[in-house]
Design an enzyme around this catalytic site. Sequence first.
Site, PDB file in Angstrom:
ATOM      1  CD  GLU A 402      62.263  29.078  13.089  1.00 39.86           C
ATOM      2  OE1 GLU A 402      61.692  29.217  11.996  1.00 39.86           O
ATOM      3  OE2 GLU A 402      63.273  29.728  13.419  1.00 39.86           O
TER       4      GLU A 402
HETATM    5  C1  LIG Z   1      63.985  29.017  23.620  1.00 32.45           C
HETATM    6  C2  LIG Z   1      62.844  29.628  22.868  1.00 32.45           C
HETATM    7  C3  LIG Z   1      63.082  30.606  21.925  1.00 32.45           C
HETATM    8  C4  LIG Z   1      62.022  31.200  21.237  1.00 32.45           C
HETATM    9  N1  LIG Z   1      62.274  32.212  20.351  1.00 32.45           N
HETATM   10  C5  LIG Z   1      61.243  32.897  19.812  1.00 32.45           C
HETATM   11  C6  LIG Z   1      61.483  34.063  19.010  1.00 32.45           C
HETATM   12  O1  LIG Z   1      62.618  34.448  18.759  1.00 32.45           O
HETATM   13  N2  LIG Z   1      60.417  34.744  18.536  1.00 32.45           N
HETATM   14  C7  LIG Z   1      59.128  34.342  18.796  1.00 32.45           C
HETATM   15  O2  LIG Z   1      58.211  34.997  18.331  1.00 32.45           O
HETATM   16  N3  LIG Z   1      58.869  33.232  19.545  1.00 32.45           N
HETATM   17  C8  LIG Z   1      59.882  32.516  20.063  1.00 32.45           C
HETATM   18  N4  LIG Z   1      59.636  31.410  20.840  1.00 32.45           N
HETATM   19  C9  LIG Z   1      58.261  31.008  21.099  1.00 32.45           C
HETATM   20  C10 LIG Z   1      57.858  29.762  20.324  1.00 32.45           C
HETATM   21  O3  LIG Z   1      57.758  30.078  18.962  1.00 32.45           O
HETATM   22  C11 LIG Z   1      56.547  29.237  20.929  1.00 32.45           C
HETATM   23  O4  LIG Z   1      56.867  28.682  22.177  1.00 32.45           O
HETATM   24  C12 LIG Z   1      55.895  28.199  20.035  1.00 32.45           C
HETATM   25  O5  LIG Z   1      55.370  28.820  18.894  1.00 32.45           O
HETATM   26  C13 LIG Z   1      54.765  27.435  20.748  1.00 32.45           C
HETATM   27  O6  LIG Z   1      53.867  28.307  21.340  1.00 32.45           O
HETATM   28  P1  LIG Z   1      53.450  28.097  22.878  1.00 32.45           P
HETATM   29  O7  LIG Z   1      54.703  27.986  23.658  1.00 32.45           O
HETATM   30  O8  LIG Z   1      52.504  29.168  23.243  1.00 32.45           O
HETATM   31  O9  LIG Z   1      52.741  26.699  22.916  1.00 32.45           O
HETATM   32  P2  LIG Z   1      51.191  26.438  22.676  1.00 32.45           P
HETATM   33  O10 LIG Z   1      50.753  27.071  21.421  1.00 32.45           O
HETATM   34  O11 LIG Z   1      50.429  26.741  23.921  1.00 32.45           O
HETATM   35  O12 LIG Z   1      51.209  24.861  22.451  1.00 32.45           O
HETATM   36  C14 LIG Z   1      51.207  23.914  23.529  1.00 32.45           C
HETATM   37  C15 LIG Z   1      50.955  22.533  22.938  1.00 32.45           C
HETATM   38  O13 LIG Z   1      49.665  22.514  22.294  1.00 32.45           O
HETATM   39  C16 LIG Z   1      49.810  22.165  20.929  1.00 32.45           C
HETATM   40  N5  LIG Z   1      48.845  22.921  20.152  1.00 32.45           N
HETATM   41  C17 LIG Z   1      48.616  24.249  20.138  1.00 32.45           C
HETATM   42  N6  LIG Z   1      47.668  24.569  19.250  1.00 32.45           N
HETATM   43  C18 LIG Z   1      47.285  23.424  18.664  1.00 32.45           C
HETATM   44  C19 LIG Z   1      46.344  23.088  17.641  1.00 32.45           C
HETATM   45  N7  LIG Z   1      45.617  23.998  17.003  1.00 32.45           N
HETATM   46  N8  LIG Z   1      46.210  21.791  17.305  1.00 32.45           N
HETATM   47  C20 LIG Z   1      46.952  20.826  17.890  1.00 32.45           C
HETATM   48  N9  LIG Z   1      47.854  21.091  18.862  1.00 32.45           N
HETATM   49  C21 LIG Z   1      48.025  22.367  19.245  1.00 32.45           C
HETATM   50  C22 LIG Z   1      51.234  22.501  20.573  1.00 32.45           C
HETATM   51  O14 LIG Z   1      51.686  21.736  19.459  1.00 32.45           O
HETATM   52  C23 LIG Z   1      51.968  22.169  21.849  1.00 32.45           C
HETATM   53  O15 LIG Z   1      52.233  20.785  21.903  1.00 32.45           O
HETATM   54  C24 LIG Z   1      60.694  30.779  21.496  1.00 32.45           C
HETATM   55  C25 LIG Z   1      60.448  29.765  22.442  1.00 32.45           C
HETATM   56  C26 LIG Z   1      61.504  29.198  23.122  1.00 32.45           C
HETATM   57  C27 LIG Z   1      61.200  28.132  24.144  1.00 32.45           C
END
Ligand SMILES: Cc1cc2nc3c(=O)[nH]c(=O)nc-3n(C[C@H](O)[C@H](O)[C@H](O)COP(=O)(O)OP(=O)(O)OC[C@H]3O[C@@H](n4cnc5c(N)ncnc54)[C@H](O)[C@@H]3O)c2cc1C
Length: 594
Positions: A402
């Site tokens: 979220e």
């Molecule tokens: C159990 C689980 C359930 C989920 N359910 C859903 C779902 O139902 N629907 C759905 O669509 N998604 C879902 N997700 C996905 C989730 O929303 C994403 O994992 C989340 O948005 C983070 O994206 P990412 O994993 O690609 O991390 P990344 O975006 O790669 O982030 C990695 C790190 O970099 C940081 N970061 C990234 N961009 C920036 C920036 N611009 N500035 C500073 N820091 C930054 C982040 O804060 C984080 O610490 C789920 C994930 C999990 C683990």
Amino acid sequence: MTYGSALPSQTQRGGSWLLGDAGGDIFTPERITPEHRLIAQTAQEFMDGEVLPQLDRLEQKDWALARAIVRRCGELGLLGPNAPEEFGGLALDKASSLLIVDQVARSASFASTYGAQANLCILPLVLFGTDAQKQTYLPRLIAGEIVGAYALSESGSGSDALASRTRAVKHADGAWRLTGEKMWITNGGFADVIIVFAKVDGEQFTAFIVEKAFPGVSTGPEEHKMGLHGSSTTSILLQDAVVPAGNVLGEVGRGHKVALNTLNYGRFSLGAMCTGGARSALGDAARYAAERRQFGQPIASFGAIRHKLGEMTARVYACESLMYRTAGLIDAVLEGGAKDGASTAKAFEEYAIEASIAKVAGSETLDFVLDENIQIHGGNGYVKDYAAERHYRDARVNRIFEGTNEINRLLIPGMLVRRGLKGDLPLVAAARALQDELVSPAPAGRASSDARLAEEATGVAALKKAALAVLGTAMQTYGERLTDEQEILSYCADMLIDVYAAESALLRAQAALASRHAHADLHEATARIVVHDAAQRVEMAARSACAAMAEGDMLRTLLAALRRLFKLPAMNTVALRRRLADATVAHGRYILGT
Ligand SMILES: Cc1cc2nc3c(=O)[nH]c(=O)nc-3n(C[C@H](O)[C@H](O)[C@H](O)COP(=O)(O)OP(=O)(O)OC[C@H]3O[C@@H](n4cnc5c(N)ncnc54)[C@H](O)[C@@H]3O)c2cc1C
């Protein structure tokens, strides 16, 4: 359902609490009505009777059982608190939604299933669906006959969600063909209807209503997760998936509106779930501490453990206070006007800052409480015989989904600044006036100390000034480049979170004192701890931010101004925490809430 007299009388712009005196009229857990209690009781009985006894089977990924539980949840009306009655919803106020998720949170896995259905699938349909789309999907989703999901993330686009590579192309027959792969989709293994985001012709970000049964839609294997083993998380594969022309949700090219408005509410609700989880774990910790004996006495009698339980209680109180206050703010807007999708989306957008605060504060409070819960359980906290280790693993993801807490921290001051620059909030004028005041201060007007919590009220006013002064300096120093200064923005976010939480706790405790609430003394003690500790953190954050933005005379002036603001007298918070801890242990649960 309405609050009646429980509803705060005035609506306020989101974020305006930073700029002035909020007054005492906020919604608090002490103002919930018998109708609220009834819905909370329904949710509690549902969790006690139908979910918690089935946790092991859910953790074995018995998705037929998960579906049956969703169905039962729908039969009880618990899936549609935010949906209109004409589609089978209950059209309840946000305090009711809060009370439901507070109970649902007692199983983090089911809470995920619930959140994906009620907040991430039903809600966007309520906010953006056409009448035909609502008729087709809402009654069955709300009844729990079918299961929903929300597919925004992809392997390459998580935080950068609008960078989706999933494509949608319109064919001659009017239907869409979607191609791409969505990642980490909650309920993916057994969902029937999925809100999918894709780019039309690779450019226009758009939301679609996709049925699992549509040709070309399939599900990947279950992810092997750290926690939430009773919640399904899979990829969703779209291979030339055929989606009817009428299944665009909202407008082509306006998918960001659907995604962001859904998340605005989702974050508020997730904050409430986290607060509920923290409250429940605090009870576990207190009961264990009362039973476990070492050195011939219950560990609850040791100062180190009392400190933990007191601090856990204070943090839960702060979080709960800001959650209920935000629910009241949203409801005050919705009560006055129509409750059509557009007005509701607008109300959620108005309080997007508060929703992000709720998400960050809730998830970090929960992690703190669960970590201390393990510590209080000692070795028993580390083994699977007790629930503490499961709670700890389950909760970690709340800081990731979220919108990660880093992204939400950037959003909190970012949204405030944008509102200020647009003229929606008099932020710029307030920051300028404050600078003049801080450079040539009037004699510090301290409230009379005989009124209870007067020092704390003065303290909260000073915290607001400090946060505003730092934000104003940041705006002046960096202008449009402020978005690149993530460390400064994060310090600002930390201050804003503390200000909103501390003021919410203070106003709630003042209301408890004024109404001679049975636990008014404990409310007062808790608010004093919350404000005192917030002041220490805000001062640190303000000094660090200033040192990063300014140097020489300018820095000296800023630090001198901050020193004048932070004058809260030293306080024996050790004794206050002991009182809270002892009350929590004596009752075997957190006693200040509903
Ligand atoms: C159990 C689980 C359930 C989920 N359910 C859903 C779902 O139902 N629907 C759905 O669509 N998604 C879902 N997700 C996905 C989730 O929303 C994403 O994992 C989340 O948005 C983070 O994206 P990412 O994993 O690609 O991390 P990344 O975006 O790669 O982030 C990695 C790190 O970099 C940081 N970061 C990234 N961009 C920036 C920036 N611009 N500035 C500073 N820091 C930054 C982040 O804060 C984080 O610490 C789920 C994930 C999990 C683990």
